[in-house]
Scaffold this active site. Structure first.
Site, short mmCIF file in Angstrom:
data_model
loop_
_atom_site.label_atom_id
_atom_site.label_comp_id
_atom_site.label_asym_id
_atom_site.label_seq_id
_atom_site.Cartn_x
_atom_site.Cartn_y
_atom_site.Cartn_z
N LYS A 149 11.44 -15.22 -0.52
CA LYS A 149 10.41 -15.83 -0.88
C LYS A 149 10.03 -15.00 -2.40
O LYS A 149 9.48 -14.08 -2.33
CB LYS A 149 9.31 -16.20 -0.22
CG LYS A 149 8.01 -16.79 -0.84
CD LYS A 149 6.82 -16.57 0.21
CE LYS A 149 5.79 -17.34 -0.38
NZ LYS A 149 4.52 -17.40 0.49
N TYR A 167 9.98 -11.47 1.46
CA TYR A 167 8.98 -11.84 1.10
C TYR A 167 8.31 -10.91 -0.27
O TYR A 167 7.88 -9.58 0.05
CB TYR A 167 7.53 -12.30 1.73
CG TYR A 167 6.31 -12.83 1.08
CD1 TYR A 167 6.41 -13.17 -0.33
CD2 TYR A 167 5.22 -12.83 1.85
CE1 TYR A 167 5.37 -13.82 -0.79
CE2 TYR A 167 4.16 -13.56 1.24
CZ TYR A 167 4.07 -13.88 0.02
OH TYR A 167 2.85 -14.44 -0.49
N ILE A 208 7.95 -22.10 -0.73
CA ILE A 208 7.13 -21.86 0.42
C ILE A 208 5.73 -21.92 -0.30
O ILE A 208 5.20 -21.23 -0.97
CB ILE A 208 7.35 -20.34 0.98
CG1 ILE A 208 8.95 -20.49 1.49
CG2 ILE A 208 6.54 -19.98 2.06
CD1 ILE A 208 9.05 -19.15 1.93
N ARG A 253 0.41 -8.67 -4.79
CA ARG A 253 -0.40 -8.05 -3.57
C ARG A 253 0.26 -6.64 -2.97
O ARG A 253 -0.25 -6.01 -2.46
CB ARG A 253 -0.19 -9.15 -2.26
CG ARG A 253 -1.09 -10.23 -2.62
CD ARG A 253 -1.16 -11.14 -1.61
NE ARG A 253 -1.89 -12.40 -1.86
CZ ARG A 253 -3.23 -12.62 -1.53
NH1 ARG A 253 -3.86 -11.57 -0.76
NH2 ARG A 253 -3.82 -13.68 -1.81
N TYR A 313 0.68 -1.28 0.08
CA TYR A 313 -0.08 -0.10 0.05
C TYR A 313 0.71 1.35 0.16
O TYR A 313 0.59 2.08 -0.70
CB TYR A 313 -0.89 0.07 1.06
CG TYR A 313 -1.95 1.21 1.02
CD1 TYR A 313 -3.11 0.87 0.20
CD2 TYR A 313 -1.97 2.39 1.53
CE1 TYR A 313 -4.02 1.96 -0.17
CE2 TYR A 313 -2.70 3.29 1.53
CZ TYR A 313 -3.88 3.32 0.67
OH TYR A 313 -4.88 4.31 0.63
#
Length: 296
Positions: free
Chosen positions: A166, A137, A208, A142, A111
């Site tokens: 990841k 990550y 993962i 996202r 965000y």
């Protein structure tokens, strides 16, 4: 494996809820035990698949503690503590560290849309504040922004406790750049089950996993065949499971992962709003895929 403290096959565990959508710590313990026995080398708790945005801090602590008790040292327990506020992430990580977890996962701040220097300073601040190993990550789908390879490598070189990333960017050129220049002790995990083989072909060490909640033995087989250089066998095992890897993402994760666990006879409750449970049509389609690949 001596150079892989978290192993190759790591599942991002779903978070079980009861009929009132409250945290079901007992079921979380049962699921953690199931996943360890299913062949996972480590578990990530309360990541994306664990509905981290809707599990609040006191519940996260309860969940971590419950899983630690159930796992009882059999495999590493990695707590997702990442947030889009650096100060909050550090405060929370310091509290979680005291529980006895084995490592942290921290996501690129979402965000805020930080520039690369902001990402570096965010992770550098966390790494300097905590003692435990950290998995970065990177998931632009996202977080909106992508952490570039050079930022990842800069962090890997500057902080001994930043040990892995990841990668869920889908950018194989980026994976290649990281694996080509990574310092000793820093590794790449696939953040997408279906991308695991391509990433391991480019120097990644494992996954993962989401599908690991449902079929950990099948995903483990793929990862370890690849690690042994048995690429043809790994590809056949991958292709056999691919319909379910893709099918679990027909709608927002982890809606269908929780539905799949229900279908295999291990219900873990529904999802919390703003996610919604699988529809009857989605469930029927998922069931057909699970039968097709031999999970049901």
């Amino acid at each position: 494996m001596e150079n892989l403290p978290f192993g190759r096959m790591i599942t991002a565990m779903v978070t079980p809820f009861d009929a009132n959508r409250e945290l079901d710590a007992k079921r979380a313990q049962e699921l953690a035990d199931r996943l360890v026995k299913g062949g996972n080398d480590a578990l990530i708790i309360n990541g994306t698949t664990g509905e981290s945005p809707t599990v609040f801090y006191p519940q996260k602590m309860e969940l971590f503690q419950a899983v630690l008790e159930a796992v009882d040292g059999r495999v590493p327990v990695i707590a997702n503590v990442g947030d889009n506020c650096t100060a909050d992430t550090i405060d929370f990580a310091l509290s979680v560290q005291e529980l006895g977890v084995d490592g942290f996962m921290c996501v690129v701040p979402y965000y805020n849309k930080p520039p690369q220097e902001g990402m570096y300073q965010h992770f550098a601040s966390i790494a300097a504040a905590v003692e435990l190993p950290i998995i970065l990550y990177n998931i632009p789908g996202r977080c909106v922004v992508n952490m570039e390879a050079q930022t990842t490598l800069r962090l890997a070189r500057d902080f001994d406790n930043i040990v892995a990333v990841k990668e869920a960017s889908g950018r194989m050129d980026q994976v290649e750049a990281i694996t080509a220049e990574a310092p000793e002790g820093f590794v790449v995990y696939s953040g997408d089950d279906s991308a695991t083989l391509p990433i391991m072909e480019r120097g990644g060490v494992g996954v993962i996993s989401t599908i690991g909640n449902v079929a950990p033995d099948r995903m483990r087989e793929i990862v370890y065949l690849a690690a042994e250089g048995k690429w043809d066998e790994a590809r056949r095992a991958h292709d056999a499971l691919l319909p379910l890897m893709e099918g679990l993402f027909a709608t927002s994760n982890p809606i269908l992962v929780k539905e799949a666990l229900s279908l295999v006879g291990f219900p873990v409750g529904g999802v919390r709003l703003p996610l919604v449970d699988a529809t009857a049509e989605q469930s029927a389609c998922l069931e057909a895929i699970m039968k097709e690949v031999g999970v049901l």
